[in-house]
Design an enzyme around this catalytic site. Structure first.
Site, PDB file in Angstrom:
ATOM      1  N   LYS A  12      -3.833 -53.312  62.511  1.00  0.00           N
ATOM      2  CA  LYS A  12      -2.508 -53.826  62.827  1.00  0.00           C
ATOM      3  C   LYS A  12      -2.367 -55.229  62.263  1.00  0.00           C
ATOM      4  O   LYS A  12      -3.287 -56.020  62.318  1.00  0.00           O
ATOM      5  CB  LYS A  12      -2.335 -53.875  64.345  1.00  0.00           C
ATOM      6  CG  LYS A  12      -1.015 -54.486  64.771  1.00  0.00           C
ATOM      7  CD  LYS A  12      -1.066 -54.928  66.225  1.00  0.00           C
ATOM      8  CE  LYS A  12       0.186 -55.717  66.580  1.00  0.00           C
ATOM      9  NZ  LYS A  12       0.105 -56.370  67.875  1.00  0.00           N
ATOM     10  N   CYS A  66      -9.596 -55.178  75.694  1.00  0.00           N
ATOM     11  CA  CYS A  66      -8.222 -54.726  75.510  1.00  0.00           C
ATOM     12  C   CYS A  66      -8.099 -54.078  74.132  1.00  0.00           C
ATOM     13  O   CYS A  66      -8.485 -54.677  73.136  1.00  0.00           O
ATOM     14  CB  CYS A  66      -7.276 -55.923  75.613  1.00  0.00           C
ATOM     15  SG  CYS A  66      -5.615 -55.532  75.049  1.00  0.00           S
ATOM     16  N   HIS A 107      -6.338 -56.290  71.719  1.00  0.00           N
ATOM     17  CA  HIS A 107      -6.936 -57.597  71.432  1.00  0.00           C
ATOM     18  C   HIS A 107      -8.451 -57.535  71.579  1.00  0.00           C
ATOM     19  O   HIS A 107      -9.030 -58.194  72.439  1.00  0.00           O
ATOM     20  CB  HIS A 107      -6.359 -58.668  72.371  1.00  0.00           C
ATOM     21  CG  HIS A 107      -4.870 -58.745  72.302  1.00  0.00           C
ATOM     22  ND1 HIS A 107      -4.045 -58.099  73.187  1.00  0.00           N
ATOM     23  CD2 HIS A 107      -4.064 -59.361  71.408  1.00  0.00           C
ATOM     24  CE1 HIS A 107      -2.786 -58.321  72.853  1.00  0.00           C
ATOM     25  NE2 HIS A 107      -2.763 -59.076  71.782  1.00  0.00           N
ATOM     26  N   HIS A 166       4.978 -62.711  61.319  1.00  0.00           N
ATOM     27  CA  HIS A 166       4.184 -61.884  60.414  1.00  0.00           C
ATOM     28  C   HIS A 166       4.974 -60.630  60.047  1.00  0.00           C
ATOM     29  O   HIS A 166       6.134 -60.478  60.425  1.00  0.00           O
ATOM     30  CB  HIS A 166       2.823 -61.559  61.029  1.00  0.00           C
ATOM     31  CG  HIS A 166       2.900 -60.924  62.382  1.00  0.00           C
ATOM     32  ND1 HIS A 166       3.397 -59.657  62.574  1.00  0.00           N
ATOM     33  CD2 HIS A 166       2.564 -61.385  63.611  1.00  0.00           C
ATOM     34  CE1 HIS A 166       3.341 -59.357  63.856  1.00  0.00           C
ATOM     35  NE2 HIS A 166       2.856 -60.397  64.521  1.00  0.00           N
ATOM     36  N   CYS A 179      -2.094 -59.967  75.718  1.00  0.00           N
ATOM     37  CA  CYS A 179      -0.965 -59.171  76.216  1.00  0.00           C
ATOM     38  C   CYS A 179      -0.160 -59.929  77.253  1.00  0.00           C
ATOM     39  O   CYS A 179       0.923 -59.503  77.611  1.00  0.00           O
ATOM     40  CB  CYS A 179      -1.451 -57.885  76.879  1.00  0.00           C
ATOM     41  SG  CYS A 179      -2.214 -56.712  75.775  1.00  0.00           S
ATOM     42  N   HIS A 223       6.930 -58.673  62.744  1.00  0.00           N
ATOM     43  CA  HIS A 223       8.220 -59.259  63.123  1.00  0.00           C
ATOM     44  C   HIS A 223       9.283 -58.924  62.090  1.00  0.00           C
ATOM     45  O   HIS A 223      10.420 -58.595  62.424  1.00  0.00           O
ATOM     46  CB  HIS A 223       8.116 -60.787  63.217  1.00  0.00           C
ATOM     47  CG  HIS A 223       7.222 -61.269  64.314  1.00  0.00           C
ATOM     48  ND1 HIS A 223       6.063 -61.948  64.060  1.00  0.00           N
ATOM     49  CD2 HIS A 223       7.314 -61.160  65.655  1.00  0.00           C
ATOM     50  CE1 HIS A 223       5.482 -62.252  65.211  1.00  0.00           C
ATOM     51  NE2 HIS A 223       6.213 -61.779  66.191  1.00  0.00           N
ATOM     52  N   LYS A 227      -1.207 -61.507  64.946  1.00  0.00           N
ATOM     53  CA  LYS A 227      -1.792 -62.826  64.842  1.00  0.00           C
ATOM     54  C   LYS A 227      -3.230 -62.836  65.321  1.00  0.00           C
ATOM     55  O   LYS A 227      -4.082 -63.480  64.764  1.00  0.00           O
ATOM     56  CB  LYS A 227      -0.972 -63.810  65.676  1.00  0.00           C
ATOM     57  CG  LYS A 227       0.280 -64.234  64.959  1.00  0.00           C
ATOM     58  CD  LYS A 227       1.211 -64.971  65.887  1.00  0.00           C
ATOM     59  CE  LYS A 227       1.818 -64.026  66.889  1.00  0.00           C
ATOM     60  NZ  LYS A 227       3.044 -64.535  67.480  1.00  0.00           N
ATOM     61  N   CYS A 249      -5.595 -60.151  80.266  1.00  0.00           N
ATOM     62  CA  CYS A 249      -5.660 -60.320  78.809  1.00  0.00           C
ATOM     63  C   CYS A 249      -4.587 -61.314  78.409  1.00  0.00           C
ATOM     64  O   CYS A 249      -3.397 -61.050  78.584  1.00  0.00           O
ATOM     65  CB  CYS A 249      -5.446 -58.996  78.068  1.00  0.00           C
ATOM     66  SG  CYS A 249      -5.317 -59.252  76.274  1.00  0.00           S
TER      67      CYS A 249
END
Ligand code: ZN
Length: 664
Positions: free
Chosen positions: A298, A144, A147, A19, A130, A22, A301, A127
């Site tokens: 953010k 988290c 997430h 994405h 992570c 990256h 994914k 999590c």
């Protein structure tokens, strides 16, 4: 012998396609690596892929794929991205490679021999996003923070523990003395905060019976090595650690680890502690970049709001994409990706400032000097002023050493603007008319050399354009900044004329007319034949019926949906979802409070037109990518696209979500 300069990126976790985040990191790293080559360093630029862990293991299983096959698919996607982006990496570490796995085992043994790995019982919240345990003060509202849509899993098992707590004082001292430099410094403050608050030992293994996809713990068949312990080691295993120590001692320690802000703790606390434990020298700098955001969220994914970098690279070209990311996303802060901004910098900075400059000078040479760079006759003070401005290598080095890529880029642009100012003041086109051939010749020569200098300076940002400019003006290639010089005599002939950057039209609001929303009534609900999470909804759209695959079975019973009327995007290209064609799309998102899914509803008759503001839809078909680019947001329980509400002639579309939530 040249000094080795070792720079790394974090390694990509292969559980999905690359994405924007990256793309940002690899472009930043590539730009840094290219700069250090220009500074004359012997650069080793490493990236890689993280191929173990629960997330990959379960994702492969959910997709009915062999883990190896699953990994290979995404590995290829990343390689494709890096090739498209013109990434000049020298080494690529795959954590399933033999060289890595063997070295990780030896690294483990070293830490164990030092008394830092011991078995004990553990229970805690894990999590999967992570791939790490979470202590209570790392959670926000019980989830988290990275997430929020993932549930934490309670894990209770016997693990090997890494005695991180032993390293607390040492690590504090390291950061006090800047033995490892963290940039930006506020990230260092965060790390010192964590070190001071609590530093518990970390579980460094998982039970093989629960999670077999990892490197086996040496001499213990029941455990595999924790994915982070495995992944972090890539920085040493792929440059000779325990396989070619001579090479390793030449390359290590790393000069720069470039990472994202969500994994600072692993790199600034775990990793140096592991190195200390195994008696390996510490790396020198940690550069921490922010996130690419769409209006504050953010791009990752897990949240599902992926924007595909391939799409933008193919549409606008690799150098425009690189330039935009390096200029508009501040190196160590978050930055929003805004397509119209990309178009603006393309048109203003690339097409106008740079492209026009090159083309103007090229035209003088082509038209008035038979394609050969004319000689210098006499240099005036105003020429000397420009020539003096060729040199700002030291300033750039300072920006790059302190990870301020956007500032380095702006400094290069100041130079380009200075050249444009020179050309506008010298007015070379008038000199020919008034018969001042010698002066004209001198100015064109100096301008050509200035353009070669520009080509060298822009090469870390836009390597292709740099090469194309050199070819156009027939200038020699370069290796380092030492090649930046003004020469009394040059003997270059121009190459082919080329438009470097064509202007791009901005996206107009009336693009919204492409989207055809209709009132759709659910007349049948059944399960997808191969997924209990997906419903097949039959939607009455007035004069036709469509099937929509909706992953909402977890949130709605069939009777909750039957006979309801929803907002349906009726002209999205059909997509196959696990073997069934989905021919439309509903709008919705998760309510952050209740964690349930809400869908946009509207009153009306099946097939009734829904308008975006007052725009009439035009006949077309839209792709999922076009839909992803739409900003569909909740405002006062209604739905806004850009500044326009979704409504029929009489009623607004509604959804029970808080303001500002993006729908998709
Ligand atoms: Zn997480």
């Amino acid at each position: 012998m040249k000094k080795k300069f070792y720079i790394t990126t974090a390694i990509a976790y292969l559980n999905g396609n690359p994405h924007m985040g990256h793309a940002l990191e690899i472009i930043q790293a590539d730009c840094l690596a290219r700069f250090y080559r220009l500074f004359g360093e012997d650069v080793i630029f490493q990236t890689g892929s993280d191929e173990h862990g629960v997330k990959i293991y379960t994702a492969a299983k959910n997709n009915n794929m062999e883990v190896k096959e699953f990994i290979e698919k995404y590995y290829q996607a990343f390689i494709k991205l890096y090739n498209k982006l013109n990434i000049s990496y020298d080494r690529f570490c795959r954590t399933t490679s033999e060289i890595h796995e063997n070295a990780v085992k030896k690294f483990w043994i070293k830490m164990k021999q030092n008394g830092d790995l011991e078995k004990s019982e553990y229970s805690g919240l894990y999590c999967i996003g992570c791939e790490s345990f979470k202590v209570s003060n790392e959670l926000e509202n019980g989830v988290c923070p990275f997430h929020p849509n993932r549930e934490l899993i309670e894990v209770r098992e016997e693990n090997y523990f890494f005695k991180l707590s032993r390293y607390k004082e040492k690590l504090l001292k390291i950061y006090e003395n800047d033995e490892i430099q963290i940039i930006p410094s506020r990230r260092k403050s965060e790390i010192i905060g964590i070190l001071n608050s609590q530093l518990e030992d970390v579980s460094f293994s998982r039970l093989k019976s629960k999670m077999p996809w990892g490197i086996p713990v040496p001499d213990d068949d029941e455990h595999v090595i924790y994915v982070w312990a495995d992944a972090l080691a890539n920085y040493i295993t792929n440059v000779g650690y325990e396989s070619n120590m001579e090479e390793f001692n030449q390359i290590w320690p790393a000069d720069i680890h470039l990472i994202g802000k969500d994994i600072t703790k692993f790199h600034a606390i775990y990793w140096p502690a592991m190195l200390l434990s195994a008696k390996i020298p510490l790396f020198k700098k940690l550069f921490v970049h922010g996130f690419v955001t769409i209006e504050g969220a953010k791009i990752g994914k897990s949240l599902g709001n992926i924007i595909d970098p391939f799409y933008f690279i193919d549409l606008y070209g690799v150098d425009t994409f690189r330039f935009y990311m390096l200029k508009n996303i501040p190196s160590y802060d978050d930055g929003a990706f805004i397509e119209n901004d990309l178009i603006t910098v393309h048109n203003e900075n690339l097409a106008n400032d740079l492209g026009n400059l090159v083309l103007r000078v090229y035209s003088f040479i082509e038209r008035d000097f038979n394609g050969k760079i004319p000689p210098i006759k006499a240099i005036k003070p105003e020429d000397e002023e420009l020539i003096k401005n060729f040199h700002f290598e030291k300033e750039l080095r300072e920006y790059i050493d302190s990870f301020q890529i956007n500032k380095a880029l702006n400094r290069v642009w100041d130079f380009i603007k200075f050249i444009n100012k020179y050309i506008n003041e010298m007015k070379p086109w008038e000199l020919l008319k008034s018969g001042q051939i010698d002066r004209y010749s001198t100015i064109v020569n100096i301008l050509t050399q200035a353009i070669r200098t520009v080509a060298i300076y822009i090469s870390p940002f836009m390597p292709n354009s740099s090469r194309e400019i050199l070819e156009m003006i027939g200038a020699p290639n370069f290796n380092t900044f030492n090649d930046i010089k003004f020469e009394e005599n040059i003997n270059w002939n121009i190459g082919k004329r080329k438009i470097l950057f064509k202007k791009i039209e901005k996206i107009q609001t009336n693009q919204l007319q492409l989207f055809d929303f209709k009132v759709g009534k659910v007349i049948n609900v059944e399960y997808h034949p191969s997924s209990s999470e997906i419903y097949l909804l039959t939607i009455d759209l007035g004069n036709n019926y469509k099937t929509i695959c909706a992953k909402i079975a977890k949130y709605y019973k069939p009777q909750d949906l039957l006979n309801k009327t929803f907002v349906v995007l009726s002209n999205i290209k059909s997509r196959e979802i696990k073997g069934v064609l989905s021919e439309g799309m509903l709008l919705g998102n998760i309510d952050p409070k209740s964690q349930t899914l809400k869908i946009a509803e509207i009153k009306g008759n099946p097939g009734e037109q829904i308008y975006i503001g007052d725009l009439e839809p035009i006949k077309s078909e839209v792709s999922a990518k076009q839909v992803d680019k739409l900003k569909i947001k909740v405002y006062d329980k209604k739905i806004k696209i850009q500044d326009k509400f979704l409504k029929t002639k009489t009623d607004f579309a509604t959804i029970d979500l808080p303001d500002g939530i993006q729908l998709s």
